[in-house]
Design a protein around this motif. Structure first.
Motif, mmCIF file in Angstrom:
data_model
loop_
_atom_site.group_PDB
_atom_site.id
_atom_site.type_symbol
_atom_site.label_atom_id
_atom_site.label_comp_id
_atom_site.label_asym_id
_atom_site.label_seq_id
_atom_site.Cartn_x
_atom_site.Cartn_y
_atom_site.Cartn_z
ATOM 1 N N ALA A 181 11.954 72.042 -19.307
ATOM 2 C CA ALA A 181 11.538 72.579 -20.373
ATOM 3 C C ALA A 181 12.713 73.826 -20.907
ATOM 4 C CB ALA A 181 10.085 73.442 -20.437
ATOM 5 N N PHE A 182 13.094 74.441 -20.267
ATOM 6 C CA PHE A 182 14.224 75.281 -20.555
ATOM 7 C C PHE A 182 15.399 74.745 -20.912
ATOM 8 C CE2 PHE A 182 12.070 78.559 -17.203
ATOM 9 C CZ PHE A 182 11.488 79.194 -18.210
ATOM 10 N N GLN A 183 15.612 73.779 -20.427
ATOM 11 C CA GLN A 183 17.129 73.010 -20.818
ATOM 12 C C GLN A 183 16.741 72.477 -22.361
ATOM 13 O OE1 GLN A 183 19.819 72.084 -18.911
ATOM 14 N NE2 GLN A 183 19.136 72.380 -16.637
ATOM 15 N N PHE A 184 15.672 71.989 -22.287
ATOM 16 C CA PHE A 184 15.349 71.548 -23.730
ATOM 17 C C PHE A 184 15.304 72.439 -24.749
ATOM 18 C CE2 PHE A 184 12.314 69.956 -27.002
ATOM 19 C CZ PHE A 184 12.564 68.587 -27.039
ATOM 20 N N ILE A 185 14.822 73.558 -24.506
ATOM 21 C CA ILE A 185 14.723 74.843 -25.366
ATOM 22 C C ILE A 185 15.937 75.242 -25.441
ATOM 23 C CG2 ILE A 185 13.966 77.145 -25.636
ATOM 24 C CD1 ILE A 185 11.365 76.454 -24.017
ATOM 25 N N GLY A 186 16.820 75.122 -24.593
ATOM 26 C CA GLY A 186 18.413 75.712 -24.759
ATOM 27 C C GLY A 186 19.103 74.754 -25.704
ATOM 28 N N MET A 187 19.030 73.460 -25.427
ATOM 29 C CA MET A 187 19.739 72.489 -26.333
ATOM 30 C C MET A 187 19.311 72.463 -27.648
ATOM 31 S SD MET A 187 20.428 69.198 -23.605
ATOM 32 C CE MET A 187 18.838 68.942 -23.300
ATOM 33 N N SER A 188 17.955 72.622 -27.674
ATOM 34 C CA SER A 188 17.239 72.524 -29.283
ATOM 35 C C SER A 188 17.921 73.737 -29.828
ATOM 36 C CB SER A 188 16.018 72.485 -28.982
ATOM 37 O OG SER A 188 15.251 72.439 -30.400
ATOM 38 N N LEU A 189 17.762 75.020 -29.304
ATOM 39 C CA LEU A 189 18.194 76.282 -29.959
ATOM 40 C C LEU A 189 19.593 75.972 -30.434
ATOM 41 C CD1 LEU A 189 16.302 78.949 -28.042
ATOM 42 C CD2 LEU A 189 15.558 78.182 -30.213
ATOM 43 N N MET A 190 20.659 75.703 -29.300
ATOM 44 C CA MET A 190 21.952 75.480 -29.338
ATOM 45 C C MET A 190 22.322 74.881 -30.757
ATOM 46 S SD MET A 190 24.395 76.739 -27.812
ATOM 47 C CE MET A 190 24.646 76.671 -25.948
ATOM 48 N N SER A 191 21.629 73.581 -31.129
ATOM 49 C CA SER A 191 22.041 72.824 -31.979
ATOM 50 C C SER A 191 21.268 73.012 -33.310
ATOM 51 C CB SER A 191 21.561 71.342 -31.848
ATOM 52 O OG SER A 191 20.152 71.140 -31.559
ATOM 53 N N SER A 192 20.344 74.083 -33.389
ATOM 54 C CA SER A 192 19.539 74.399 -34.545
ATOM 55 C C SER A 192 19.686 75.563 -34.991
ATOM 56 C CB SER A 192 17.897 73.938 -34.459
ATOM 57 O OG SER A 192 17.344 74.795 -33.524
ATOM 58 N N VAL A 193 19.696 76.765 -34.317
ATOM 59 C CA VAL A 193 19.690 78.133 -35.039
ATOM 60 C C VAL A 193 20.908 78.315 -35.529
ATOM 61 C CG1 VAL A 193 19.640 80.479 -34.027
ATOM 62 C CG2 VAL A 193 18.158 78.697 -32.971
ATOM 63 N N GLY A 194 22.202 77.830 -34.964
ATOM 64 C CA GLY A 194 23.173 78.336 -35.911
ATOM 65 C C GLY A 194 23.637 79.910 -35.451
ATOM 66 N N GLY A 195 24.881 80.319 -36.021
ATOM 67 C CA GLY A 195 24.942 81.690 -35.978
ATOM 68 C C GLY A 195 25.534 82.380 -34.630
ATOM 69 N N ALA A 196 25.806 83.480 -34.256
ATOM 70 C CA ALA A 196 25.946 83.918 -32.910
ATOM 71 C C ALA A 196 24.717 83.748 -32.178
ATOM 72 C CB ALA A 196 26.351 85.543 -33.091
ATOM 73 N N SER A 197 23.452 84.196 -32.576
ATOM 74 C CA SER A 197 22.339 84.067 -31.880
ATOM 75 C C SER A 197 21.846 82.830 -31.438
ATOM 76 C CB SER A 197 21.251 84.661 -32.745
ATOM 77 O OG SER A 197 20.987 83.898 -34.023
ATOM 78 N N GLY A 198 22.370 81.710 -32.073
ATOM 79 C CA GLY A 198 21.967 80.485 -31.632
ATOM 80 C C GLY A 198 22.702 80.084 -30.338
ATOM 81 N N SER A 199 24.092 80.458 -30.278
ATOM 82 C CA SER A 199 24.757 79.990 -29.058
ATOM 83 C C SER A 199 24.184 80.843 -27.999
ATOM 84 C CB SER A 199 26.272 79.947 -29.421
ATOM 85 O OG SER A 199 26.583 81.400 -29.560
#
Ligand code: ADP
Ligand code: MG
Length: 211
Positions: free
Chosen positions: A64-82
């Motif tokens: 679940a954590f890996q999934f959330i991490g990958m999802s946020l990495m690709s969808s949030v954008g900006g400094a906060s996303g990475s």
């Protein structure tokens, strides 16, 4: 166990609603010290997670954590996303057991925040979300090692997060877009610190009512 992964869709919805309720203040902060997109970035990421809720409930904590991490990495954008992506990817990688205890949560959260420091080449005192997340990680590690009662731990985490945001007010930003403004950043709290605190406090409130 803190919560089962099956509770994650409720948590995602809670965090989405929390950011939405505070959107005006957060947007204003990022407009003053950055480019004004922080709320849009966060809501985009949380919206994607909401639509993927079915995937979250079907897996164990590390996945679940890996999934959330990958999802946020690709969808949030900006400094906060990475940065948030890094946090969850590290937490997922560091958790070796499928069950999540308070001690394990403290340990993997702390490792995740260390990974954010490395990713952002930043640390406390630079007027970023790390001014909330680092003291919260330290507090979690200390209190869970001491075995303090769950409600005390959750209340203390909330207080430490609020103090962390307030501490950013008098800091000069040295990382991210705000760094370009130098001493003109003094007098305003950091948008990322504020959003981290709001989400953490929403989460502790949720967990406090989840006995
Ligand atoms: P961007 O700055 O790319 O527009 P966001 O607006 O979504 O991205 O996020 C801005 C927040 O990210 C800042 O308020 C700050 O808390 C955090 N931030 C920016 N750069 C760094 C960094 N190098 N290390 C830690 N946090 C950072
Ligand atoms: Mg921004």
């Amino acid at each position: 166990m803190l919560v089962a992964p099956k509770m994650l869709p409720n948590v995602v919805t809670l965090l989405y609603d929390t950011i939405l309720e505070n959107a005006d203040e957060l947007e204003e902060l990022d407009r003053i010290l950055g480019d004004g997109d922080h709320v849009v970035n966060l809501l985009r990421g949380l919206e994607v997670l909401k639509t993927k809720s079915g995937d979250l409930v079907a897996v164990d904590w590390p996945q679940a954590f890996q999934f959330i991490g990958m999802s946020l990495m690709s969808s949030v954008g900006g400094a906060s996303g990475s940065l948030y992506g890094t946090l969850f990817l590290k937490m997922g990688g560091a958790l070796k057991e499928s069950e999540l205890t308070t001690n394990r949560m403290a340990d993997i959260f702390s490792q995740g925040v260390d990974a954010m420091k490395a990713r952002g080449k930043s640390d406390v005192g630079e007027k970023t979300m790390l001014d909330v997340l680092v003291p919260v990680a330290q507090c979690l590690v200390q209190l869970s090692a001491e075995g303090v009662e769950r409600r005390v731990l959750l209340a203390t985490v909330s207080k430490v997060a609020i103090d962390g945001v307030e501490a950013t007010r008098e800091m000069v930003a040295t990382k991210g877009r705000a760094a370009y403004l130098g001493s003109r950043t003094v007098g305003h709290v950091d948008a990322g610190a504020k959003s981290s605190q709001l989400m953490l406090c929403a989460l502790t409130g949720f967990l406090a009512g989840d006995d």
